[in-house]
Design an enzyme around this catalytic site. Structure first.
Site, PDB file in Angstrom:
ATOM      1  N   HIS A  19       0.885  -1.183   0.000  1.00  8.96           N
ATOM      2  CA  HIS A  19       0.000   0.000   0.000  1.00  8.96           C
ATOM      3  C   HIS A  19       0.913   1.220   0.000  1.00  8.96           C
ATOM      4  CE1 HIS A  19      -3.540  -2.464   1.209  1.00  8.96           C
ATOM      5  NE2 HIS A  19      -2.588  -3.217   1.723  1.00  8.96           N
ATOM      6  N   GLU A 200      -7.303 -12.426   6.240  1.00  7.19           N
ATOM      7  CA  GLU A 200      -6.259 -11.818   7.087  1.00  7.19           C
ATOM      8  C   GLU A 200      -6.753 -11.931   8.540  1.00  7.19           C
ATOM      9  OE1 GLU A 200      -5.727  -7.574   6.536  1.00  7.19           O
ATOM     10  OE2 GLU A 200      -3.750  -7.571   7.504  1.00  7.19           O
ATOM     11  N   ASP A 279       2.659  -2.783   4.445  1.00 12.09           N
ATOM     12  CA  ASP A 279       2.814  -1.383   4.856  1.00 12.09           C
ATOM     13  C   ASP A 279       4.191  -1.238   5.515  1.00 12.09           C
ATOM     14  OD1 ASP A 279      -0.082  -0.349   4.427  1.00 12.09           O
ATOM     15  OD2 ASP A 279      -0.325  -2.226   5.531  1.00 12.09           O
TER      16      ASP A 279
END
Ligand code: ADE
Ligand code: ZN
Length: 336
Positions: A19, A200, A279
């Protein structure tokens, strides 16, 4: 550094789950806050880092949305993406498929055009200056409603050719893929391949829904698919790649420690697993650090590492010729 560590660092790889807003390092966050006059509750890099203590996905997402509030101008989006691409190139990442969250910006009054122009310019400079291929995957925020996702897709239509796919991210629990069936069908009708975060924190049933109702070609994370043997068999038979993110899973308490990470079990089951950073600015590492950490924790062999890198190119959304080029470069590296 062991020989295997050095091998991992030099290995040509692709990153398919990153991301761009999650690559916002504390230094850049503070610098952009100053440049744009945005107030943040942090005075130093250390105080930003001290806040990065998560027990679940939502703890992280709250800080992630706060962090992205410093991104205002086209140049900010360019600087962010270019910084990521430079780090990726230094780690021998040859192909990147970059997620972005337009609703996280449009809901703050930033025009879609500002976001896509900055990211696209970085993508083009990344290819020209760094030799990195790839593109942009626009994600819908699943905690918002489908009407908001539909409006986002409308906004993106003039820039359809700048997108290589559409994804689904943000708070998984309570927001099943079924919520986004219609907008995903429209994206597929535009010729956009689709992906979705699933399994997730959410159940294996969400992975199944992403396949059946959203027509996804890859699953982002997919850890919980391992709870369901029939689903595993299907993912193997249909060669559906999983974009796995070990350090993210550790930091968000999806796994209690990396020794318990399911990556080796995924490979042993014949799943097309890949390693990614998710991330990196928030979870303590870019793609190479993810390979290194999970190799050490699971004692992965050199052959397993090569399989992960090969899978990353195999699973990429790119022309056959680009893919063949990357796979040939990988084979040439291995033959050295
Ligand atoms: N957005 C950014 N990172 C994410 C993650 N790991 N899961 C869901 N949404 C995200
Ligand atoms: Zn993610």
């Amino acid at each position: 550094m062991t020989d295997l560590d050095a091998f991992i660092a030099k290995l040509p790889k692709a990153e398919l789950h990153i991301h761009v807003e999650g690559s916002l390092e504390p230094e850049m966050m503070l610098a952009l806050a100053r440049r744009n006059g945005v107030a943040l509750p942090y005075a130093s890099v250390e105080s930003v880092q001290a806040a990065y203590c998560f027990t679940q996905l939502q703890d992280f997402l709250d800080l992630y949305y706060q962090g992205m509030s410093v991104l205002i101008e086209e140049q900010d989006f360019y600087d962010l993406a270019m910084a990521y691409l430079r780090r990726a190139a230094a780690q021998n990442v040859r192909h990147c498929e970059i997620f972005f969250d337009p609703q996280g910006h449009m809901d703050r009054g930033i025009p879609f055009r500002t976001v896509i122009d900055g990211l696209w310019r970085a993508r083009c400079d990344g290819e020209r200056e760094l030799g990195i291929t790839g593109g942009l995957i626009m994600c819908f925020l699943r905690h918002l409603d489908e009407a908001s996702a539909e409006r986002t897709l409308d906004e993106a239509l003039p820039w359809r050719e700048r997108l290589i796919g559409v994804g689904l991210d943000s708070s998984e629990k309570g927001h099943p893929p079924s919520k986004f069936q219609r907008v995903f069908a429209r994206a597929r009708n535009l010729g956009l391949p689709t992906v979705a975060h699933a399994g997730e924190e959410g159940p294996a049933a969400y992975v199944r829904e992403a396949l059946d109702l959203l027509g996804v070609r890859r699953i982002d994370h997919g850890n919980r698919a391992l709870d369901d043997p029939t689903l595993i068999a299907r993912l193997v038979a249909e060669k559906i790649p999983l974009t796995v993110c070990p350090l993210s899973n550790l930091r968000l308490c999806v796994v209690p420690d990396l020794e318990e990470h399911p990556l080796r079990r995924m490979l042993q089951a014949g799943l097309m697993a890949t390693v990614n950073s998710d991330d990196p600015a928030y979870f303590g590492g870019y793609v190479t650090e993810n390979y290194l950490a999970v190799q050490r924790a699971l004692d992965l062999t050199r052959d397993e590492i090569v399989t992960l890198a090969r899978n990353s190119f195999q699973a990429a959304f790119c022309d056959k010729s680009v893919k063949q080029g990357h796979l040939a470069a990988l084979d040439a590296f291995l033959a050295e």
